[in-house]
Design a protein around this motif. Structure first.
Motif, PDB file in Angstrom:
ATOM      1  N   VAL A  89     -37.034  71.049  -3.217  1.00 51.06           N
ATOM      2  CA  VAL A  89     -37.549  71.205  -4.571  1.00 51.06           C
ATOM      3  C   VAL A  89     -39.072  71.087  -4.576  1.00 51.06           C
ATOM      4  O   VAL A  89     -39.672  70.448  -3.707  1.00 51.06           O
ATOM      5  N   ASN A  90     -39.662  71.726  -5.568  1.00 50.18           N
ATOM      6  CA  ASN A  90     -41.091  71.566  -5.838  1.00 50.18           C
ATOM      7  C   ASN A  90     -41.282  70.377  -6.765  1.00 50.18           C
ATOM      8  O   ASN A  90     -40.602  70.289  -7.802  1.00 50.18           O
ATOM      9  N   ILE A  91     -42.169  69.489  -6.423  1.00 53.56           N
ATOM     10  CA  ILE A  91     -42.443  68.319  -7.257  1.00 53.56           C
ATOM     11  C   ILE A  91     -43.900  68.353  -7.703  1.00 53.56           C
ATOM     12  O   ILE A  91     -44.822  68.342  -6.883  1.00 53.56           O
ATOM     13  N   TYR A  92     -44.090  68.396  -9.009  1.00 49.88           N
ATOM     14  CA  TYR A  92     -45.416  68.317  -9.616  1.00 49.88           C
ATOM     15  C   TYR A  92     -45.625  66.869 -10.039  1.00 49.88           C
ATOM     16  O   TYR A  92     -44.806  66.283 -10.746  1.00 49.88           O
ATOM     17  N   SER A  93     -46.736  66.300  -9.612  1.00 52.76           N
ATOM     18  CA  SER A  93     -47.012  64.901  -9.942  1.00 52.76           C
ATOM     19  C   SER A  93     -48.527  64.705  -9.986  1.00 52.76           C
ATOM     20  O   SER A  93     -49.282  65.681 -10.000  1.00 52.76           O
ATOM     21  N   ASP A  94     -48.955  63.444 -10.010  1.00 52.92           N
ATOM     22  CA  ASP A  94     -50.386  63.143 -10.079  1.00 52.92           C
ATOM     23  C   ASP A  94     -50.806  62.259  -8.911  1.00 52.92           C
ATOM     24  O   ASP A  94     -50.097  61.316  -8.537  1.00 52.92           O
ATOM     25  N   ARG A  95     -51.966  62.558  -8.373  1.00 53.49           N
ATOM     26  CA  ARG A  95     -52.558  61.692  -7.364  1.00 53.49           C
ATOM     27  C   ARG A  95     -53.051  60.398  -8.020  1.00 53.49           C
ATOM     28  O   ARG A  95     -53.024  60.265  -9.255  1.00 53.49           O
ATOM     29  N   LYS A  96     -53.552  59.501  -7.202  1.00 53.27           N
ATOM     30  CA  LYS A  96     -54.060  58.238  -7.740  1.00 53.27           C
ATOM     31  C   LYS A  96     -55.240  58.453  -8.675  1.00 53.27           C
ATOM     32  O   LYS A  96     -55.469  57.653  -9.594  1.00 53.27           O
ATOM     33  N   ASP A  97     -56.010  59.535  -8.442  1.00 53.62           N
ATOM     34  CA  ASP A  97     -57.121  59.826  -9.341  1.00 53.62           C
ATOM     35  C   ASP A  97     -56.666  60.605 -10.584  1.00 53.62           C
ATOM     36  O   ASP A  97     -57.491  61.062 -11.360  1.00 53.62           O
ATOM     37  N   ARG A  98     -55.335  60.772 -10.735  1.00 58.69           N
ATOM     38  CA  ARG A  98     -54.683  61.398 -11.888  1.00 58.69           C
ATOM     39  C   ARG A  98     -54.877  62.917 -11.919  1.00 58.69           C
ATOM     40  O   ARG A  98     -54.626  63.556 -12.938  1.00 58.69           O
ATOM     41  N   SER A  99     -55.296  63.503 -10.829  1.00 61.90           N
ATOM     42  CA  SER A  99     -55.361  64.963 -10.746  1.00 61.90           C
ATOM     43  C   SER A  99     -54.001  65.496 -10.310  1.00 61.90           C
ATOM     44  O   SER A  99     -53.253  64.816  -9.592  1.00 61.90           O
ATOM     45  N   PRO A 100     -53.649  66.715 -10.720  1.00 59.29           N
ATOM     46  CA  PRO A 100     -52.314  67.239 -10.421  1.00 59.29           C
ATOM     47  C   PRO A 100     -52.161  67.648  -8.963  1.00 59.29           C
ATOM     48  O   PRO A 100     -53.115  68.071  -8.308  1.00 59.29           O
ATOM     49  N   GLN A 101     -50.913  67.492  -8.463  1.00 58.69           N
ATOM     50  CA  GLN A 101     -50.617  67.941  -7.108  1.00 58.69           C
ATOM     51  C   GLN A 101     -49.220  68.542  -7.076  1.00 58.69           C
ATOM     52  O   GLN A 101     -48.373  68.240  -7.919  1.00 58.69           O
TER      53      GLN A 101
END
Length: 646
Positions: free
Chosen positions: A608-620
């Motif tokens: 699956v593709n997982i969209y989430s946020d890095r620690k700096d809150r930017s999308p990954q």
């Protein structure tokens, strides 16, 4: 086999307590409704898995020709099993199988005037309505008061939004159904304005379970209702609109012809929140009121007004947003208020032609107004009368418009319900889909009106531009809607604002507190067949391609909705399926990181593709293999979100 099932249900689901008292049991036998007379008054109560959800609650009504609230005598009972399937692409589940036990009880007054109560009980849902017979030559009546109540145990807490006082707020446009919810309040807490609560209302009955109260099937033949103020004992009753609504024009009390009936009151019950989120009861008990004049298309739309505001209502900016819709592959563009004076009809026709050349359809905004508020935006006086409306809609059809957005309604009186229905019915004659704003809750309208495309009736995204408070509480509000407002009807919120600052140049105004991934997740969490997204042209170059690609692909019609986990006002994880593709969206409104181990069987043994946020809150974006068990641990930052997609 189907006939045998129906026979068995008929035998085992209807029980007599005594000559005047009855029990109705759901097909799975978990939900039980008792209906009984007590000293000539009609009452009912509700139990789920042996636990009390509603204590003894009143029923009945008082009309200007008869009093059906006392001295009633039981006459007869008719029962059947309702077993039907239907398809409705505009709701949270495109194909529905509805199995319920229906019982019709008839009572009469000392004057032999008859009232019937129809109950339908399915596994987690109760729907009931009244019907009045004609008595002699009297073929009409006014419902003076409905006694229907919902009496909750003392341990119950509420998730309610107050009804606003009429003719208040900006340009005297309230009630506009945009008030805030207060979570987990004790029953009987006075509302903010003292005039009750807007449907739907969510109630947490402690360890006993949950209940969602609403109504459906409201048309031009009745008013929209609400919940009264609650008593300290936990009783809320059906209340009619305030006299001042609709600028005082029209009666607050509904009038019906005889024989005639009320809308359905609905109660969704569960020992957890899954039945609340997944219910389709608002659509199960209603039927289409007319045939569609064509096959309506729904989908995605851009909308300049949200972030670029009134200044964008000009020819060049609208071309820009048509181009934006085209680049995103969206079906629609919405041209908002003031277009009649700031662009003009001739230029609108040119824009419609330009949009068609880009395979984009246009929708136009209208003020519903005749006399019920001071909202100045035009076009005005085009939707409030039949002659003007049909002339306008003929022009809209001639230029190829796909739909209209009609704003600033005046309340819930029968007079106003008739206007909603007239707009929808006339629009269908001209092949136009309809969205309502500044409006009441839709009550089964997705199924009743084939060209109905959604309503606002929520503290929607425009408030993110108007106040910082709305941004500071955005995550909290977003985690409420799947459990309450969006559970019973489509919700035209206008989600996915990717600008960090809410103005045209992304450099001023209010500030977004949530992450980009959170914003993407709301495209899934908020369900409505036409999504007017808050994307602007600058977003296409400001974010990684995978963010924009997601927005190019996300659907607005769903075949299935599955609740995974959550608590209203704290967090929510929700799965939706379109064809063979699943989307799982999760958001967190709590101050701390939310770490949850969940089971997602739709992703079992899948990449699956997982969209989430890095620690700096930017999308990954990452790709992850899900184990055969379907289990995965999600770690969601505060004010952030996650999306899983196969």
């Amino acid at each position: 086999m189907k006939k045998l099932l129906t026979l068995l249900l008929t035998i085992c689901l209807f029980q007599y307590i005594s000559a005047n008292d009855f029990i109705i049991v759901s097909p799975d036998k978990n939900l039980q409704v008792s209906v009984f007379l007590k000293e000539g008054t009609l009452n009912y109560n509700v139990n789920y898995k042996g636990k009390v959800i509603l204590e003894d609650s009143p029923m009945g009504m008082i009309t200007n020709v008869s009093d059906f609230s006392k001295d009633l005598v039981f006459i007869e009972k008719r029962d059947q099993v309702v077993n039907k399937t239907y398809s409705e692409p505009k709701i949270k589940k495109s194909h529905v199988e509805y199995l319920a036990n229906e019982v019709v009880y008839t009572y009469q007054t000392p004057q032999e005037e008859k009232i019937t109560v129809t109950f339908r009980v399915s596994n987690n849902d109760i729907a009931f309505k009244y019907a009045l017979a004609q008595n002699g030559e009297t073929a009409r009546c006014i419902i003076e008061k409905e006694l229907t109540g919902f009496k909750f145990p003392q341990q119950t807490t509420t998730f309610l939004t107050p009804q606003a006082t009429p003719m208040t707020g900006w340009m005297r446009t309230k009630p506009s159904y945009e008030e805030e919810y207060i979570p987990d309040e004790p029953v009987g807490t006075p509302s903010k304005y003292g005039v009750g609560y807007t449907f739907p209302g969510l109630f947490h009955v402690g360890d006993n379970g949950w209940a969602l109260i609403s109504e459906t099937g409201v048309s031009s033949l009745y008013c929209g209702s609400k919940l009264s103020e609650g008593t300290k004992e936990g009783l809320y009753t059906i209340a009619f609109p305030e006299e001042g609504e609709n600028n005082g024009i029209g009666s607050a009390k509904p009038a019906i012809s005889l024989p005639g009936e009320t809308p359905w009151r609905t109660i969704t019950v569960g020992d957890n929140l899954k039945p609340i989120v997944e219910t389709t009861i608002a659509f199960d008990v209603v039927e289409p009121l007319y045939e569609p004049s064509k096959e309506y298309g729904f989908g995605r739309s851009t909308w300049s007004w949200l972030l670029w505001q009134d200044g964008s209502i000009n020819y060049e900016d609208q071309k820009t947003f048509i181009d934006l819709s085209s680049e995103l592959g969206y079906e629609l563009v919405l041209i908002d208020n003031w277009w009649d004076t700031r662009i003009g009809r001739e230029k609108i026709e040119e824009l419609a032609q330009y949009a068609a050349s880009k395979n984009v359809g246009i929708c136009l905004w209208y003020n519903s107004n005749g006399f019920w508020s001071d909202a100045p935006q035009g076009p005005k006086n085009r939707m409030n009368t039949s002659v003007a409306r049909k002339k306008e809609m003929a022009w809209l059809k001639s230029i190829g418009a796909k739909g209209i957005k009609v704003d600033f309604f005046g309340g819930d009186k029968q007079e106003t319900m008739k206007l909603y229905e007239d707009i929808l019915s006339d629009a269908n004659d001209y092949g136009l889909a309809v969205i309502f704003h500044g409006c009441t809750l839709p009550r089964g309208w997705e199924r009743m009106y084939p060209n109905f495309a959604g309503s606002e009736a929520v503290l929607a995204s425009e408030n993110l531009i108007f106040t910082q408070h709305a941004n500071d509480t955005e995550a909290y509000n977003a985690t409420l809607h799947p459990f309450i407002r969006n559970s019973v009807a489509s919700m035209d919120f206008g989600p996915v604002l990717l600008n960090k600052r809410h103005n045209r140049n992304n450099d001023g105004g209010t500030e977004r507190r949530t992450t980009e991934t959170f914003q993407l997740a709301t495209a899934i969490l908020f369900q409505t067949p036409v999504q007017n997204f808050g994307i602007t042209p600058n977003n296409l170059v400001e974010y990684p391609p995978f963010v924009i690609d997601f927005m190019k692909e996300v659907p607005t019609l769903w075949d299935e909705t599955v609740f995974i986990d959550g608590y209203p006002g704290k967090y929510v994880i929700l799965a939706r399926r379109y064809a063979e593709q699943w989307y799982v969206a999760a958001i967190n409104a709590e101050k701390e990181i939310k770490k949850l181990k969940v089971k997602l069987p739709m992703f079992s043994d899948t990449k699956v593709n997982i969209y989430s946020d890095r620690k700096d809150r930017s999308p990954q974006l990452e790709q992850v293999n899900i184990e055969k068990s379907g289990e995965i641990t999600l770690e969601i930052q505060s004010g952030s979100g996650m999306i899983l997609k196969n």
